[in-house]
Design a protein around this motif. Structure first.
Motif, PDB file in Angstrom:
ATOM      1  N   PHE A   1     -82.224  22.472   9.511  1.00  0.00           N
ATOM      2  CA  PHE A   1     -81.882  23.699   8.919  1.00  0.00           C
ATOM      3  C   PHE A   1     -81.228  24.490   9.813  1.00  0.00           C
ATOM      4  O   PHE A   1     -80.081  24.972   9.695  1.00  0.00           O
ATOM      5  CB  PHE A   1     -83.046  24.225   8.223  1.00  0.00           C
ATOM      6  N   PHE A   2     -81.763  24.677  11.079  1.00  0.00           N
ATOM      7  CA  PHE A   2     -81.297  25.606  11.867  1.00  0.00           C
ATOM      8  C   PHE A   2     -79.971  25.414  12.739  1.00  0.00           C
ATOM      9  O   PHE A   2     -79.239  26.196  12.973  1.00  0.00           O
ATOM     10  CB  PHE A   2     -82.285  26.065  12.975  1.00  0.00           C
ATOM     11  N   LYS A   3     -79.777  24.159  12.627  1.00  0.00           N
ATOM     12  CA  LYS A   3     -78.434  23.695  13.122  1.00  0.00           C
ATOM     13  C   LYS A   3     -77.260  23.778  12.327  1.00  0.00           C
ATOM     14  O   LYS A   3     -76.380  24.360  12.587  1.00  0.00           O
ATOM     15  CB  LYS A   3     -78.856  21.904  13.512  1.00  0.00           C
ATOM     16  N   ALA A   4     -77.766  23.486  10.895  1.00  0.00           N
ATOM     17  CA  ALA A   4     -76.716  23.732   9.932  1.00  0.00           C
ATOM     18  C   ALA A   4     -76.378  25.264   9.902  1.00  0.00           C
ATOM     19  O   ALA A   4     -75.348  25.706   9.896  1.00  0.00           O
ATOM     20  CB  ALA A   4     -77.097  23.215   8.748  1.00  0.00           C
ATOM     21  N   ILE A   5     -77.500  26.099   9.374  1.00  0.00           N
ATOM     22  CA  ILE A   5     -77.350  27.516   9.406  1.00  0.00           C
ATOM     23  C   ILE A   5     -76.586  27.965  10.519  1.00  0.00           C
ATOM     24  O   ILE A   5     -75.633  29.076  10.455  1.00  0.00           O
ATOM     25  CB  ILE A   5     -78.593  28.229   9.641  1.00  0.00           C
ATOM     26  N   SER A   6     -76.724  27.583  11.809  1.00  0.00           N
ATOM     27  CA  SER A   6     -76.058  28.204  13.175  1.00  0.00           C
ATOM     28  C   SER A   6     -74.557  27.860  13.049  1.00  0.00           C
ATOM     29  O   SER A   6     -74.026  28.434  13.867  1.00  0.00           O
ATOM     30  CB  SER A   6     -76.984  27.920  14.396  1.00  0.00           C
ATOM     31  N   GLU A   7     -74.373  26.778  12.325  1.00  0.00           N
ATOM     32  CA  GLU A   7     -73.042  26.296  12.312  1.00  0.00           C
ATOM     33  C   GLU A   7     -72.188  26.808  11.197  1.00  0.00           C
ATOM     34  O   GLU A   7     -71.085  26.444  10.813  1.00  0.00           O
ATOM     35  CB  GLU A   7     -72.810  24.800  12.259  1.00  0.00           C
ATOM     36  N   GLY A   8     -73.077  27.746  10.205  1.00  0.00           N
ATOM     37  CA  GLY A   8     -72.249  28.439   9.445  1.00  0.00           C
ATOM     38  C   GLY A   8     -72.331  28.016   8.018  1.00  0.00           C
ATOM     39  O   GLY A   8     -71.987  28.321   6.805  1.00  0.00           O
ATOM     40  N   GLU A   9     -73.182  26.925   7.908  1.00  0.00           N
ATOM     41  CA  GLU A   9     -73.577  26.231   6.572  1.00  0.00           C
ATOM     42  C   GLU A   9     -74.395  27.317   5.563  1.00  0.00           C
ATOM     43  O   GLU A   9     -75.287  27.968   6.064  1.00  0.00           O
ATOM     44  CB  GLU A   9     -74.155  24.955   6.693  1.00  0.00           C
ATOM     45  N   LYS A  10     -73.959  27.123   4.441  1.00  0.00           N
ATOM     46  CA  LYS A  10     -74.896  28.069   3.545  1.00  0.00           C
ATOM     47  C   LYS A  10     -75.461  27.333   2.046  1.00  0.00           C
ATOM     48  O   LYS A  10     -76.447  27.798   1.701  1.00  0.00           O
ATOM     49  CB  LYS A  10     -74.144  29.224   3.159  1.00  0.00           C
ATOM     50  N   ASN A  11     -74.836  26.221   1.912  1.00  0.00           N
ATOM     51  CA  ASN A  11     -75.051  25.673   0.689  1.00  0.00           C
ATOM     52  C   ASN A  11     -75.643  24.128   0.920  1.00  0.00           C
ATOM     53  O   ASN A  11     -74.878  23.239   1.419  1.00  0.00           O
ATOM     54  CB  ASN A  11     -74.028  25.578  -0.243  1.00  0.00           C
ATOM     55  N   PHE A  12     -76.806  23.594   0.355  1.00  0.00           N
ATOM     56  CA  PHE A  12     -77.569  22.545   0.853  1.00  0.00           C
ATOM     57  C   PHE A  12     -77.790  21.780  -0.637  1.00  0.00           C
ATOM     58  O   PHE A  12     -78.399  22.385  -1.691  1.00  0.00           O
ATOM     59  CB  PHE A  12     -78.507  22.613   1.273  1.00  0.00           C
ATOM     60  N   SER A  13     -77.609  20.335  -0.590  1.00  0.00           N
ATOM     61  CA  SER A  13     -78.090  19.715  -2.104  1.00  0.00           C
ATOM     62  C   SER A  13     -79.493  18.968  -1.870  1.00  0.00           C
ATOM     63  O   SER A  13     -79.998  18.921  -2.595  1.00  0.00           O
ATOM     64  CB  SER A  13     -76.865  18.892  -2.402  1.00  0.00           C
ATOM     65  N   LYS A  14     -79.725  18.377  -0.534  1.00  0.00           N
ATOM     66  CA  LYS A  14     -80.836  17.627  -0.295  1.00  0.00           C
ATOM     67  C   LYS A  14     -81.274  17.533   1.125  1.00  0.00           C
ATOM     68  O   LYS A  14     -80.376  17.424   2.033  1.00  0.00           O
ATOM     69  CB  LYS A  14     -80.878  16.438  -1.132  1.00  0.00           C
ATOM     70  N   ILE A  15     -82.456  17.106   1.216  1.00  0.00           N
ATOM     71  CA  ILE A  15     -82.943  16.640   2.479  1.00  0.00           C
ATOM     72  C   ILE A  15     -83.919  15.443   2.542  1.00  0.00           C
ATOM     73  O   ILE A  15     -84.417  15.322   1.572  1.00  0.00           O
ATOM     74  CB  ILE A  15     -83.771  17.514   3.311  1.00  0.00           C
ATOM     75  N   ALA A  16     -83.571  14.503   3.335  1.00  0.00           N
ATOM     76  CA  ALA A  16     -84.560  13.391   3.779  1.00  0.00           C
ATOM     77  C   ALA A  16     -85.406  13.573   4.659  1.00  0.00           C
ATOM     78  O   ALA A  16     -85.157  13.794   5.722  1.00  0.00           O
ATOM     79  CB  ALA A  16     -83.594  12.125   3.860  1.00  0.00           C
ATOM     80  N   VAL A  17     -86.711  13.176   4.602  1.00  0.00           N
ATOM     81  CA  VAL A  17     -87.733  13.323   5.607  1.00  0.00           C
ATOM     82  C   VAL A  17     -88.474  12.245   5.912  1.00  0.00           C
ATOM     83  O   VAL A  17     -88.912  11.392   4.903  1.00  0.00           O
ATOM     84  CB  VAL A  17     -88.686  14.518   5.466  1.00  0.00           C
ATOM     85  N   VAL A  18     -88.690  11.715   7.073  1.00  0.00           N
ATOM     86  CA  VAL A  18     -89.354  10.400   7.403  1.00  0.00           C
ATOM     87  C   VAL A  18     -90.223  10.734   8.775  1.00  0.00           C
ATOM     88  O   VAL A  18     -89.750  11.543   9.614  1.00  0.00           O
ATOM     89  CB  VAL A  18     -88.510   9.477   7.498  1.00  0.00           C
ATOM     90  N   GLY A  19     -91.544  10.087   8.651  1.00  0.00           N
ATOM     91  CA  GLY A  19     -92.213  10.295   9.906  1.00  0.00           C
ATOM     92  C   GLY A  19     -93.143   8.806  10.209  1.00  0.00           C
ATOM     93  O   GLY A  19     -93.408   8.122   9.259  1.00  0.00           O
ATOM     94  N   GLY A  20     -93.835   8.920  11.436  1.00  0.00           N
ATOM     95  CA  GLY A  20     -94.931   7.890  11.785  1.00  0.00           C
ATOM     96  C   GLY A  20     -95.473   8.027  12.994  1.00  0.00           C
ATOM     97  O   GLY A  20     -94.698   8.180  13.635  1.00  0.00           O
ATOM     98  N   LYS A  21     -96.405   7.509  13.169  1.00  0.00           N
ATOM     99  CA  LYS A  21     -97.219   7.336  14.602  1.00  0.00           C
ATOM    100  C   LYS A  21     -96.321   6.547  15.191  1.00  0.00           C
ATOM    101  O   LYS A  21     -95.959   5.238  14.893  1.00  0.00           O
ATOM    102  CB  LYS A  21     -98.431   6.945  14.199  1.00  0.00           C
ATOM    103  N   ASP A  22     -95.613   6.906  16.349  1.00  0.00           N
ATOM    104  CA  ASP A  22     -94.933   5.988  17.471  1.00  0.00           C
ATOM    105  C   ASP A  22     -93.737   5.518  16.515  1.00  0.00           C
ATOM    106  O   ASP A  22     -92.969   4.507  16.706  1.00  0.00           O
ATOM    107  CB  ASP A  22     -95.671   4.802  17.864  1.00  0.00           C
TER     108      ASP A  22
END
Ligand code: THU
Length: 136
Positions: free
Chosen positions: A59-80
């Motif tokens: 988000f902060f990368k996008a906002i700092s590049e002037g983006e304001k309108n977002f449609s979706k985000i994908a999130v993934v994680g796991g140990k190692d």
């Protein structure tokens, strides 16, 4: 950009995770309404407190590049970096999402084999404290 393409970008972003303390790697890919993607990974710190989640980095990368309108985000994680279950966004990230997105913002929570559950921000953060409360 299909949901699966967005999910694959989050999985790719997870590889850059700097997480020597938890060894829990997280990746996020944020799609703007104009079709651009900003990725993020979690970045930890020896003092723990300065650690930033993957979602907020995106988000902060996008906002700092002037983006304001977002449609979706994908999130993934796991140990190692092994995706063995889903990684729902933490409470702080949900609040940051509500700052820049409305209640119907889509969150793709990735599971094994690039499968995902699609949830709406209003379901992850009901009765939110939102910008409209201060501006009306
Ligand atoms: N983490 C994220 O990047 N996003 C979340 O929504 C949950 C937690 C990170 C923070 C920390 O580096 C690691 O996962 C373990 O908590």
């Amino acid at each position: 950009m299909t949901n699966t393409e967005l999910v694959l970008k989050a999985i790719d972003a997870m590889k850059n995770s700097y997480s020597p303390y938890s060894n829990f790697k997280v990746g996020a890919s944020l799609l703007t309404e104009s079709g651009k993607v900003y990725t993020g990974c979690n970045i930890e710190n020896v003092a723990f407190g300065p650690t930033v989640c993957a979602e907020r980095v995106a988000f902060f990368k996008a906002i700092s590049e002037g983006e304001k309108n977002f449609s979706k985000i994908a999130v993934v994680g796991g140990k190692d970096g092994v995706i063995s279950s889903s990684t729902p966004p933490c409470g702080v990230c949900r609040q940051v999402m509500r700052e820049f997105c409305n209640d119907n913002f889509e969150i793709l929570i990735v599971r094994e084999n690039a499968n995902y559950d699609k949830v709406l921000l209003k379901d992850l953060l009901p009765h939110s404290f939102k910008p409209e409360i201060l501006t009306k």
